[in-house]
Design a protein around this motif. Sequence first.
Motif, mmCIF file in Angstrom:
data_model
loop_
_atom_site.group_PDB
_atom_site.id
_atom_site.type_symbol
_atom_site.label_atom_id
_atom_site.label_comp_id
_atom_site.label_asym_id
_atom_site.label_seq_id
_atom_site.Cartn_x
_atom_site.Cartn_y
_atom_site.Cartn_z
ATOM 1 N N TYR A 1 0.826 -1.210 0.000
ATOM 2 C CA TYR A 1 0.000 0.000 0.000
ATOM 3 C C TYR A 1 0.860 1.259 0.000
ATOM 4 O O TYR A 1 0.643 2.181 -0.803
ATOM 5 N N GLU A 2 1.852 1.317 0.883
ATOM 6 C CA GLU A 2 2.715 2.494 0.955
ATOM 7 C C GLU A 2 3.593 2.615 -0.295
ATOM 8 O O GLU A 2 3.900 3.728 -0.742
ATOM 9 N N THR A 3 3.970 1.471 -0.878
ATOM 10 C CA THR A 3 4.781 1.496 -2.099
ATOM 11 C C THR A 3 3.971 2.068 -3.263
ATOM 12 O O THR A 3 4.481 2.855 -4.064
ATOM 13 N N GLY B 1 -10.890 7.543 -3.785
ATOM 14 C CA GLY B 1 -10.749 6.668 -4.943
ATOM 15 C C GLY B 1 -9.374 6.039 -5.032
ATOM 16 O O GLY B 1 -9.241 4.841 -5.320
ATOM 17 N N PHE B 2 -8.328 6.815 -4.785
ATOM 18 C CA PHE B 2 -6.977 6.260 -4.851
ATOM 19 C C PHE B 2 -6.755 5.239 -3.747
ATOM 20 O O PHE B 2 -6.165 4.180 -3.982
ATOM 21 N N SER B 3 -7.220 5.538 -2.541
ATOM 22 C CA SER B 3 -7.072 4.592 -1.429
ATOM 23 C C SER B 3 -7.812 3.291 -1.731
ATOM 24 O O SER B 3 -7.330 2.200 -1.401
ATOM 25 N N PHE B 4 -8.980 3.406 -2.360
ATOM 26 C CA PHE B 4 -9.746 2.223 -2.730
ATOM 27 C C PHE B 4 -8.953 1.357 -3.701
ATOM 28 O O PHE B 4 -8.847 0.137 -3.530
ATOM 29 N N CYS C 1 -10.334 -4.793 1.890
ATOM 30 C CA CYS C 1 -9.196 -3.912 2.142
ATOM 31 C C CYS C 1 -9.435 -2.538 1.526
ATOM 32 O O CYS C 1 -9.068 -1.510 2.105
ATOM 33 N N ALA C 2 -10.044 -2.532 0.343
ATOM 34 C CA ALA C 2 -10.306 -1.272 -0.343
ATOM 35 C C ALA C 2 -11.275 -0.411 0.457
ATOM 36 O O ALA C 2 -11.040 0.792 0.675
ATOM 37 N N ILE C 3 -12.376 -1.012 0.913
ATOM 38 C CA ILE C 3 -13.381 -0.271 1.675
ATOM 39 C C ILE C 3 -12.809 0.208 3.004
ATOM 40 O O ILE C 3 -12.987 1.363 3.404
ATOM 41 N N GLU D 1 -8.799 6.294 5.560
ATOM 42 C CA GLU D 1 -8.063 7.458 5.050
ATOM 43 C C GLU D 1 -8.987 8.671 4.927
ATOM 44 O O GLU D 1 -8.583 9.803 5.209
ATOM 45 N N TYR D 2 -10.221 8.431 4.502
ATOM 46 C CA TYR D 2 -11.189 9.528 4.400
ATOM 47 C C TYR D 2 -11.470 10.116 5.780
ATOM 48 O O TYR D 2 -11.568 11.337 5.942
#
Length: 352
Positions: A223-225, A238-241, A320-322, A328-329
């Motif tokens: 995720y961090e990469t 959207g990007f975090s998803f 994981c996406a949700i 993050e939101y």
Amino acid sequence: MSSSQDPKFKIKPYQQMTAAVTGAITTSLFMTPLDVVKTRIQAQQKLMLSNKCFLYCNGLMDHLCPCGPDMSNFKKTIHLNGTIDGLIKITRSEGLSALWSGLGPTLISALPSTVIYFVAYEQFKEFYMNLYKKYINNQLIDLRIPVYIPLISGASARVLAVTCVCPLELIRTKMQSEKLSYMQMNQALKSVIKIDGIFGLWTGLKPTIYRDVPFSAIYWTCYETIKAQFNVSEPTFGFSFFAGATAGSISAFITTPFDVIKTHQQIELGEKVFYTDKPAKSMKVSKSMANSIKELYISNGFSGLFAGLSPRIFKVAPACAIMIATFEYGKSFFYKYNKQHHNASSFDVINN
């Protein structure tokens, strides 16, 4: 320095907790049905189950359930051939509500676990990042986090979370199986301690760590990469998803064999908890992780180690996406709130 890293607007731990709780509830509502299907597909290959109990996870943590008469008949007569097939057959056989069976009590345990996990990750990441800055004398060339920081932070956070929740989950499982009162729960607790000692409360911890710690280390590293590759320091929903789904898929694929074995071992443990009239000599599982993997490979081949891979990824990726997108939101919301509150306070001081 990114504006989100401004210490004046730093997100407080209780705000991180609120964001984690919101993400946990949202993830649970959407993802529980998919994991019910995944674990039943995995359980089909384990003949020793005797149709007594099954285990599923809502995308946050495990939940062990006894099978009622309807469930036993379901397992004996219906074979699941995939995620969609499983969703349809379960709904037809047991009703739509069966896909969310146990959601309420699962959340009671899942919320503390998720809060500990996500808040601990943020705290560990900040701690290791501060050590890194001191090591290089605060001469940061860019904002990219070294790859080993999310790896260590993710692993550390998961170890802490599962270690804290493991005794609670064991007690909750016993209470649900026999509808125990709180006084009876105390007796059950003493019984476990008498059989296996105080560490008996952490029965099932080892297989959980074998699966969840590598998953967390790989997930946060990916995720961090991804954030670093796209030069994103403050991700949008959207990007975090997208990043969460990608990182979750990679982690799920790599750790699926451990997930299969852990499911088998915890179901074996569940049979001891649910269906033993007299206290067992030990609540511990009978086989080590290595022996379980070897036995499963011999009996079912390489494909047996990846049983339920498709529904697992189908569940883990959106879960994981949700979760990460909501988390993050929430962090972004509280950062803006802190900033507005700080500016408003400063304005009041100037006017006064």
